[in-house]
Design a protein around this motif. Structure first.
Motif, mmCIF file in Angstrom:
data_model
loop_
_atom_site.group_PDB
_atom_site.id
_atom_site.type_symbol
_atom_site.label_atom_id
_atom_site.label_comp_id
_atom_site.label_asym_id
_atom_site.label_seq_id
_atom_site.Cartn_x
_atom_site.Cartn_y
_atom_site.Cartn_z
ATOM 1 N N LEU A 214 0.823 -1.197 0.000
ATOM 2 C CA LEU A 214 0.000 0.000 0.000
ATOM 3 C C LEU A 214 0.865 1.259 0.000
ATOM 4 O O LEU A 214 0.524 2.261 -0.647
ATOM 5 N N THR A 215 1.965 1.205 0.726
ATOM 6 C CA THR A 215 2.876 2.352 0.742
ATOM 7 C C THR A 215 3.442 2.605 -0.641
ATOM 8 O O THR A 215 3.540 3.752 -1.094
ATOM 9 N N ARG A 216 3.802 1.533 -1.356
ATOM 10 C CA ARG A 216 4.292 1.693 -2.733
ATOM 11 C C ARG A 216 3.183 2.234 -3.638
ATOM 12 O O ARG A 216 3.443 3.015 -4.557
ATOM 13 N N LEU A 217 1.951 1.807 -3.365
ATOM 14 C CA LEU A 217 0.821 2.249 -4.181
ATOM 15 C C LEU A 217 0.662 3.767 -4.111
ATOM 16 O O LEU A 217 0.305 4.420 -5.102
ATOM 17 N N PHE A 218 0.929 4.316 -2.917
ATOM 18 C CA PHE A 218 0.787 5.760 -2.736
ATOM 19 C C PHE A 218 2.133 6.462 -2.655
ATOM 20 O O PHE A 218 2.331 7.388 -1.878
ATOM 21 N N THR A 219 3.038 5.958 -3.479
ATOM 22 C CA THR A 219 4.295 6.645 -3.748
ATOM 23 C C THR A 219 4.270 6.994 -5.235
ATOM 24 O O THR A 219 4.328 6.106 -6.078
ATOM 25 N N ASP A 220 4.091 8.261 -5.527
ATOM 26 C CA ASP A 220 3.889 8.715 -6.904
ATOM 27 C C ASP A 220 2.636 8.072 -7.497
ATOM 28 O O ASP A 220 2.649 7.510 -8.595
ATOM 29 N N SER A 221 1.545 8.149 -6.772
ATOM 30 C CA SER A 221 0.277 7.552 -7.210
ATOM 31 C C SER A 221 -0.317 8.334 -8.370
ATOM 32 O O SER A 221 0.014 9.502 -8.610
ATOM 33 N N CYS A 222 -1.225 7.682 -9.079
ATOM 34 C CA CYS A 222 -1.943 8.366 -10.166
ATOM 35 C C CYS A 222 -2.770 9.531 -9.621
ATOM 36 O O CYS A 222 -2.855 10.590 -10.245
ATOM 37 N N LEU A 223 -3.393 9.334 -8.461
ATOM 38 C CA LEU A 223 -4.200 10.389 -7.869
ATOM 39 C C LEU A 223 -3.353 11.604 -7.517
ATOM 40 O O LEU A 223 -3.802 12.752 -7.666
ATOM 41 N N ALA A 224 -2.131 11.351 -7.057
ATOM 42 C CA ALA A 224 -1.235 12.470 -6.738
ATOM 43 C C ALA A 224 -0.718 13.131 -8.008
ATOM 44 O O ALA A 224 -0.553 14.352 -8.067
ATOM 45 N N GLN A 225 -0.459 12.330 -9.033
ATOM 46 C CA GLN A 225 0.058 12.881 -10.288
ATOM 47 C C GLN A 225 -0.912 13.870 -10.926
ATOM 48 O O GLN A 225 -0.495 14.849 -11.557
ATOM 49 N N VAL A 226 -2.212 13.627 -10.770
ATOM 50 C CA VAL A 226 -3.188 14.556 -11.344
ATOM 51 C C VAL A 226 -3.572 15.651 -10.349
ATOM 52 O O VAL A 226 -4.467 16.448 -10.611
ATOM 53 N N GLY A 227 -2.902 15.680 -9.207
ATOM 54 C CA GLY A 227 -3.068 16.773 -8.263
ATOM 55 C C GLY A 227 -4.239 16.669 -7.316
ATOM 56 O O GLY A 227 -4.664 17.670 -6.737
ATOM 57 N N LEU A 228 -4.768 15.459 -7.113
ATOM 58 C CA LEU A 228 -5.949 15.321 -6.262
ATOM 59 C C LEU A 228 -5.609 15.072 -4.798
ATOM 60 O O LEU A 228 -6.305 15.565 -3.914
ATOM 61 N N ILE A 229 -4.573 14.301 -4.522
ATOM 62 C CA ILE A 229 -4.249 13.960 -3.140
ATOM 63 C C ILE A 229 -2.781 14.213 -2.848
ATOM 64 O O ILE A 229 -1.978 14.448 -3.752
ATOM 65 N N GLU A 230 -2.447 14.167 -1.566
ATOM 66 C CA GLU A 230 -1.055 14.219 -1.111
ATOM 67 C C GLU A 230 -0.657 12.813 -0.694
ATOM 68 O O GLU A 230 -1.194 12.273 0.275
ATOM 69 N N ASP A 231 0.259 12.197 -1.416
ATOM 70 C CA ASP A 231 0.667 10.824 -1.113
ATOM 71 C C ASP A 231 1.170 10.691 0.323
ATOM 72 O O ASP A 231 0.899 9.695 1.005
ATOM 73 N N SER A 232 1.903 11.689 0.799
ATOM 74 C CA SER A 232 2.493 11.606 2.139
ATOM 75 C C SER A 232 1.411 11.493 3.211
ATOM 76 O O SER A 232 1.578 10.782 4.210
ATOM 77 N N ALA A 233 0.279 12.175 3.007
ATOM 78 C CA ALA A 233 -0.811 12.110 3.977
ATOM 79 C C ALA A 233 -1.420 10.714 4.015
ATOM 80 O O ALA A 233 -1.751 10.197 5.088
ATOM 81 N N VAL A 234 -1.546 10.085 2.860
ATOM 82 C CA VAL A 234 -2.111 8.730 2.806
ATOM 83 C C VAL A 234 -1.135 7.728 3.412
ATOM 84 O O VAL A 234 -1.530 6.822 4.153
ATOM 85 N N ARG A 235 0.152 7.891 3.115
ATOM 86 C CA ARG A 235 1.144 6.968 3.697
ATOM 87 C C ARG A 235 1.158 7.070 5.216
ATOM 88 O O ARG A 235 1.354 6.066 5.915
ATOM 89 N N ALA A 236 0.942 8.270 5.738
ATOM 90 C CA ALA A 236 0.906 8.441 7.201
ATOM 91 C C ALA A 236 -0.281 7.679 7.800
ATOM 92 O O ALA A 236 -0.164 7.076 8.876
ATOM 93 N N VAL A 237 -1.403 7.687 7.102
ATOM 94 C CA VAL A 237 -2.580 6.945 7.569
ATOM 95 C C VAL A 237 -2.306 5.445 7.548
ATOM 96 O O VAL A 237 -2.670 4.713 8.475
ATOM 97 N N ILE A 238 -1.640 4.985 6.492
ATOM 98 C CA ILE A 238 -1.296 3.559 6.390
ATOM 99 C C ILE A 238 -0.363 3.168 7.533
ATOM 100 O O ILE A 238 -0.509 2.083 8.126
ATOM 101 N N SER A 239 0.572 4.027 7.876
ATOM 102 C CA SER A 239 1.497 3.747 8.981
ATOM 103 C C SER A 239 0.747 3.642 10.302
ATOM 104 O O SER A 239 1.051 2.780 11.134
ATOM 105 N N ARG A 240 -0.226 4.517 10.500
ATOM 106 C CA ARG A 240 -1.005 4.456 11.741
ATOM 107 C C ARG A 240 -1.797 3.152 11.815
ATOM 108 O O ARG A 240 -1.882 2.517 12.869
#
Length: 277
Positions: A214-240
Protein backbone atom coordinates in the motif's frame (compact mmCIF):
# COMPACT_ATOMS: atom_id res chain seq x y z
CA UNK A 1 -32.43 -3.28 1.89
CA UNK A 2 -32.29 -0.39 4.37
CA UNK A 3 -32.09 3.41 4.31
CA UNK A 4 -29.76 5.98 5.87
CA UNK A 5 -30.81 7.50 9.20
CA UNK A 6 -31.72 10.66 7.29
CA UNK A 7 -35.11 9.02 6.67
CA UNK A 8 -36.11 10.56 10.01
CA UNK A 9 -36.36 13.90 8.18
CA UNK A 10 -39.26 12.45 6.16
CA UNK A 11 -41.16 11.96 9.42
CA UNK A 12 -40.40 15.45 10.72
CA UNK A 13 -43.87 16.89 10.12
CA UNK A 14 -46.96 17.14 12.29
CA UNK A 15 -48.83 14.21 10.74
CA UNK A 16 -45.98 11.84 11.63
CA UNK A 17 -44.94 13.36 14.96
CA UNK A 18 -45.75 10.19 16.91
CA UNK A 19 -43.92 7.94 14.46
CA UNK A 20 -40.90 10.27 14.47
CA UNK A 21 -40.81 10.16 18.26
CA UNK A 22 -40.94 6.36 18.37
CA UNK A 23 -38.16 5.99 15.80
CA UNK A 24 -36.03 8.70 17.43
CA UNK A 25 -36.33 7.11 20.87
CA UNK A 26 -35.36 3.71 19.45
CA UNK A 27 -32.27 5.05 17.64
CA UNK A 28 -31.32 7.19 20.63
CA UNK A 29 -31.29 4.15 22.88
CA UNK A 30 -29.11 2.22 20.42
CA UNK A 31 -26.67 5.13 20.00
CA UNK A 32 -26.70 6.44 23.58
CA UNK A 33 -28.02 9.79 22.37
CA UNK A 34 -30.84 12.07 23.43
CA UNK A 35 -33.96 11.60 21.26
CA UNK A 36 -34.66 15.34 21.16
CA UNK A 37 -31.26 15.87 19.47
CA UNK A 38 -32.20 13.42 16.72
CA UNK A 39 -35.59 15.08 16.27
CA UNK A 40 -34.11 18.58 16.14
CA UNK A 41 -31.50 17.51 13.59
CA UNK A 42 -34.12 15.71 11.49
CA UNK A 43 -36.25 18.85 11.36
CA UNK A 44 -33.23 20.95 10.37
CA UNK A 45 -32.35 18.45 7.63
CA UNK A 46 -35.91 18.66 6.30
CA UNK A 47 -35.55 22.44 5.93
CA UNK A 48 -31.98 22.43 4.60
CA UNK A 49 -31.25 24.08 1.27
CA UNK A 50 -29.29 21.77 -1.03
CA UNK A 51 -27.58 24.54 -2.97
CA UNK A 52 -26.61 26.40 0.18
CA UNK A 53 -25.09 23.27 1.71
CA UNK A 54 -23.06 22.60 -1.44
CA UNK A 55 -21.83 26.19 -1.42
CA UNK A 56 -20.85 26.03 2.24
CA UNK A 57 -18.91 22.81 1.67
CA UNK A 58 -17.12 24.34 -1.34
CA UNK A 59 -16.18 27.40 0.71
CA UNK A 60 -14.76 25.20 3.48
CA UNK A 61 -12.65 23.27 1.01
CA UNK A 62 -11.32 26.43 -0.65
CA UNK A 63 -10.47 27.98 2.73
CA UNK A 64 -8.59 24.88 3.75
CA UNK A 65 -10.81 24.41 6.81
CA UNK A 66 -11.76 20.82 6.14
CA UNK A 67 -15.27 19.75 7.06
CA UNK A 68 -15.31 18.43 10.61
CA UNK A 69 -17.06 15.23 11.56
CA UNK A 70 -20.41 16.06 13.15
CA UNK A 71 -22.21 14.04 15.83
CA UNK A 72 -25.35 13.97 13.67
CA UNK A 73 -23.55 13.54 10.32
CA UNK A 74 -25.77 10.55 9.55
CA UNK A 75 -28.63 13.03 9.11
CA UNK A 76 -27.01 14.96 6.29
CA UNK A 77 -27.05 14.58 2.51
CA UNK A 78 -23.41 15.72 2.55
CA UNK A 79 -21.78 13.58 5.24
CA UNK A 80 -18.21 14.09 6.38
CA UNK A 81 -15.55 12.14 4.51
CA UNK A 82 -11.98 11.74 5.68
CA UNK A 83 -10.76 11.79 2.08
CA UNK A 84 -10.87 15.60 2.24
CA UNK A 85 -8.03 15.56 4.78
CA UNK A 86 -5.75 13.80 2.28
CA UNK A 87 -6.48 16.04 -0.68
CA UNK A 88 -4.02 18.54 -2.10
CA UNK A 89 -4.83 22.25 -2.31
CA UNK A 90 -5.36 21.78 -6.05
CA UNK A 91 -7.63 18.81 -5.41
CA UNK A 92 -9.77 20.76 -2.94
CA UNK A 93 -10.06 23.61 -5.44
CA UNK A 94 -11.14 21.22 -8.20
CA UNK A 95 -13.78 19.62 -5.98
CA UNK A 96 -15.03 23.03 -4.82
CA UNK A 97 -15.37 24.12 -8.44
CA UNK A 98 -17.40 21.01 -9.30
CA UNK A 99 -19.62 21.57 -6.24
CA UNK A 100 -20.39 25.12 -7.37
CA UNK A 101 -21.06 23.91 -10.91
CA UNK A 102 -23.42 21.18 -9.67
CA UNK A 103 -25.23 23.64 -7.37
CA UNK A 104 -25.74 26.05 -10.27
CA UNK A 105 -27.29 23.29 -12.40
CA UNK A 106 -29.33 21.46 -9.76
CA UNK A 107 -31.51 22.89 -7.03
CA UNK A 108 -32.13 19.41 -5.66
CA UNK A 109 -30.19 16.12 -5.62
CA UNK A 110 -30.36 14.21 -8.90
CA UNK A 111 -32.55 11.15 -8.37
CA UNK A 112 -34.83 9.27 -10.82
CA UNK A 113 -38.13 10.26 -9.28
CA UNK A 114 -39.93 12.30 -6.64
CA UNK A 115 -38.26 10.89 -3.54
CA UNK A 116 -38.45 11.82 0.10
CA UNK A 117 -35.25 12.88 1.85
CA UNK A 118 -34.64 9.37 3.17
CA UNK A 119 -35.02 7.71 -0.22
CA UNK A 120 -32.93 10.45 -1.85
CA UNK A 121 -30.10 9.72 0.57
CA UNK A 122 -30.60 5.99 0.04
CA UNK A 123 -30.44 6.37 -3.76
CA UNK A 124 -27.23 8.43 -3.59
CA UNK A 125 -25.73 5.80 -1.28
CA UNK A 126 -26.88 3.03 -3.61
CA UNK A 127 -25.29 4.60 -6.70
CA UNK A 128 -22.02 5.21 -4.84
CA UNK A 129 -22.06 1.60 -3.61
CA UNK A 130 -22.76 0.38 -7.13
CA UNK A 131 -19.73 2.24 -8.49
CA UNK A 132 -17.63 0.75 -5.69
CA UNK A 133 -18.85 -2.73 -6.52
CA UNK A 134 -17.97 -2.23 -10.19
CA UNK A 135 -14.42 -1.36 -9.17
CA UNK A 136 -14.30 -4.42 -6.91
CA UNK A 137 -15.63 -6.64 -9.72
CA UNK A 138 -13.06 -5.30 -12.20
CA UNK A 139 -10.24 -5.88 -9.72
CA UNK A 140 -11.50 -9.36 -8.81
CA UNK A 141 -11.70 -10.30 -12.49
CA UNK A 142 -7.96 -9.68 -12.87
CA UNK A 143 -7.43 -12.43 -10.28
CA UNK A 144 -9.89 -14.83 -11.90
CA UNK A 145 -12.60 -14.21 -9.29
CA UNK A 146 -16.24 -13.87 -10.35
CA UNK A 147 -17.42 -11.11 -8.01
CA UNK A 148 -21.21 -10.94 -7.64
CA UNK A 149 -23.52 -8.52 -5.77
CA UNK A 150 -26.99 -10.14 -5.74
CA UNK A 151 -28.51 -7.40 -3.58
CA UNK A 152 -27.83 -4.95 -6.41
CA UNK A 153 -29.96 -6.91 -8.89
CA UNK A 154 -32.65 -4.78 -10.53
CA UNK A 155 -35.50 -6.90 -9.16
CA UNK A 156 -34.20 -6.56 -5.59
CA UNK A 157 -33.82 -2.80 -5.90
CA UNK A 158 -37.32 -2.41 -7.36
CA UNK A 159 -38.79 -4.46 -4.52
CA UNK A 160 -37.00 -2.40 -1.88
CA UNK A 161 -38.06 0.87 -3.46
CA UNK A 162 -41.70 -0.20 -3.50
CA UNK A 163 -42.05 0.97 0.11
CA UNK A 164 -40.79 4.17 1.78
CA UNK A 165 -37.52 4.41 3.67
CA UNK A 166 -39.07 4.34 7.15
CA UNK A 167 -40.52 0.89 6.45
CA UNK A 168 -37.18 -0.51 5.26
CA UNK A 169 -35.29 0.68 8.33
CA UNK A 170 -36.35 0.65 11.95
CA UNK A 171 -34.45 0.85 15.25
CA UNK A 172 -36.21 -2.28 16.45
CA UNK A 173 -35.37 -4.77 13.70
CA UNK A 174 -32.29 -4.90 11.51
CA UNK A 175 -33.18 -5.09 7.82
CA UNK A 176 -36.87 -6.02 8.11
CA UNK A 177 -37.21 -6.63 4.36
CA UNK A 178 -34.38 -9.16 4.48
CA UNK A 179 -36.06 -10.93 7.40
CA UNK A 180 -39.34 -11.17 5.48
CA UNK A 181 -37.63 -12.36 2.30
CA UNK A 182 -35.72 -15.17 4.02
CA UNK A 183 -38.37 -16.38 6.44
CA UNK A 184 -38.63 -20.20 6.15
CA UNK A 185 -35.52 -20.23 3.92
CA UNK A 186 -32.87 -19.95 6.63
CA UNK A 187 -32.90 -20.99 10.32
CA UNK A 188 -35.12 -18.70 12.39
CA UNK A 189 -32.27 -18.13 14.87
CA UNK A 190 -30.32 -16.37 12.12
CA UNK A 191 -33.17 -13.95 11.48
CA UNK A 192 -33.77 -13.29 15.17
CA UNK A 193 -30.17 -12.45 16.03
CA UNK A 194 -29.68 -8.91 17.34
CA UNK A 195 -25.92 -8.73 16.85
CA UNK A 196 -23.87 -8.04 13.75
CA UNK A 197 -20.57 -9.51 12.63
CA UNK A 198 -17.59 -7.21 13.05
CA UNK A 199 -14.73 -7.76 10.62
CA UNK A 200 -12.71 -4.69 11.66
CA UNK A 201 -9.93 -6.74 13.23
CA UNK A 202 -9.43 -8.62 9.95
CA UNK A 203 -9.29 -5.33 8.05
CA UNK A 204 -6.49 -4.04 10.27
CA UNK A 205 -4.68 -7.36 10.04
CA UNK A 206 -4.86 -7.14 6.26
CA UNK A 207 -3.61 -3.54 6.33
CA UNK A 208 -0.66 -4.51 8.50
CA UNK A 209 0.24 -7.42 6.21
CA UNK A 210 -0.04 -5.38 3.04
CA UNK A 211 1.29 -2.08 4.36
CA UNK A 212 4.48 -2.21 2.22
CA UNK A 213 2.43 -2.77 -0.95
CA UNK A 214 0.00 0.00 0.00
CA UNK A 215 2.88 2.35 0.74
CA UNK A 216 4.29 1.69 -2.73
CA UNK A 217 0.82 2.25 -4.18
CA UNK A 218 0.79 5.76 -2.74
CA UNK A 219 4.30 6.65 -3.75
CA UNK A 220 3.89 8.72 -6.90
CA UNK A 221 0.28 7.55 -7.21
CA UNK A 222 -1.94 8.37 -10.17
CA UNK A 223 -4.20 10.39 -7.87
CA UNK A 224 -1.23 12.47 -6.74
CA UNK A 225 0.06 12.88 -10.29
CA UNK A 226 -3.19 14.56 -11.34
CA UNK A 227 -3.07 16.77 -8.26
CA UNK A 228 -5.95 15.32 -6.26
CA UNK A 229 -4.25 13.96 -3.14
CA UNK A 230 -1.06 14.22 -1.11
CA UNK A 231 0.67 10.82 -1.11
CA UNK A 232 2.49 11.61 2.14
CA UNK A 233 -0.81 12.11 3.98
CA UNK A 234 -2.11 8.73 2.81
CA UNK A 235 1.14 6.97 3.70
CA UNK A 236 0.91 8.44 7.20
CA UNK A 237 -2.58 6.94 7.57
CA UNK A 238 -1.30 3.56 6.39
CA UNK A 239 1.50 3.75 8.98
CA UNK A 240 -1.00 4.46 11.74
CA UNK A 241 -3.13 1.50 10.66
CA UNK A 242 -0.06 -0.73 10.61
CA UNK A 243 0.65 0.32 14.20
CA UNK A 244 -2.88 -0.64 15.21
CA UNK A 245 -4.30 2.87 15.48
CA UNK A 246 -7.86 3.54 14.36
CA UNK A 247 -8.23 5.10 10.91
CA UNK A 248 -11.21 5.84 8.60
CA UNK A 249 -11.31 2.45 6.89
CA UNK A 250 -14.10 3.30 4.46
CA UNK A 251 -12.32 6.39 3.17
CA UNK A 252 -9.06 4.51 2.69
CA UNK A 253 -10.89 1.69 0.90
CA UNK A 254 -12.42 4.22 -1.50
CA UNK A 255 -9.02 5.74 -2.18
CA UNK A 256 -7.29 2.39 -2.76
CA UNK A 257 -9.94 1.11 -5.16
CA UNK A 258 -9.93 4.39 -7.10
CA UNK A 259 -6.15 4.34 -7.39
CA UNK A 260 -6.16 0.72 -8.56
CA UNK A 261 -8.86 1.53 -11.11
CA UNK A 262 -6.84 4.44 -12.47
CA UNK A 263 -3.70 2.33 -12.71
CA UNK A 264 -5.57 -0.52 -14.33
CA UNK A 265 -6.80 1.85 -17.02
CA UNK A 266 -3.43 3.54 -17.59
CA UNK A 267 -0.69 2.24 -19.84
CA UNK A 268 2.09 2.35 -17.27
CA UNK A 269 0.77 0.28 -14.36
CA UNK A 270 -1.00 -3.03 -14.02
CA UNK A 271 -4.09 -3.52 -11.82
CA UNK A 272 -1.90 -4.30 -8.80
CA UNK A 273 -0.11 -1.01 -9.12
CA UNK A 274 3.18 -2.39 -10.46
CA UNK A 275 5.11 -0.27 -12.93
CA UNK A 276 5.01 -1.86 -16.40
CA UNK A 277 6.71 0.91 -18.35
Amino acid sequence: MTAPLLYLADLAHLRAAGQLWRHAVGWAQLRNQAPHLLIRTARSARQANYRSELGALAAQLRAGSLPAARPMAALSLLPHTAVAAWMSRQGRELVAERLHQHAAEHAEPVVPGSFGIGDTAAWLTLTAFGRQQRLDADLAATQGINHQSPFLDDAVIRACWSIPAWHRTTPHQAKPLLVNAFTNLVPASVLRRSTKGDHTAYAYRGLATNAPELTRLFTDSCLAQVGLIEDSAVRAVISRARAGQAIPLGALDLLVTTELWLRGNSGTHDSAGRDTS
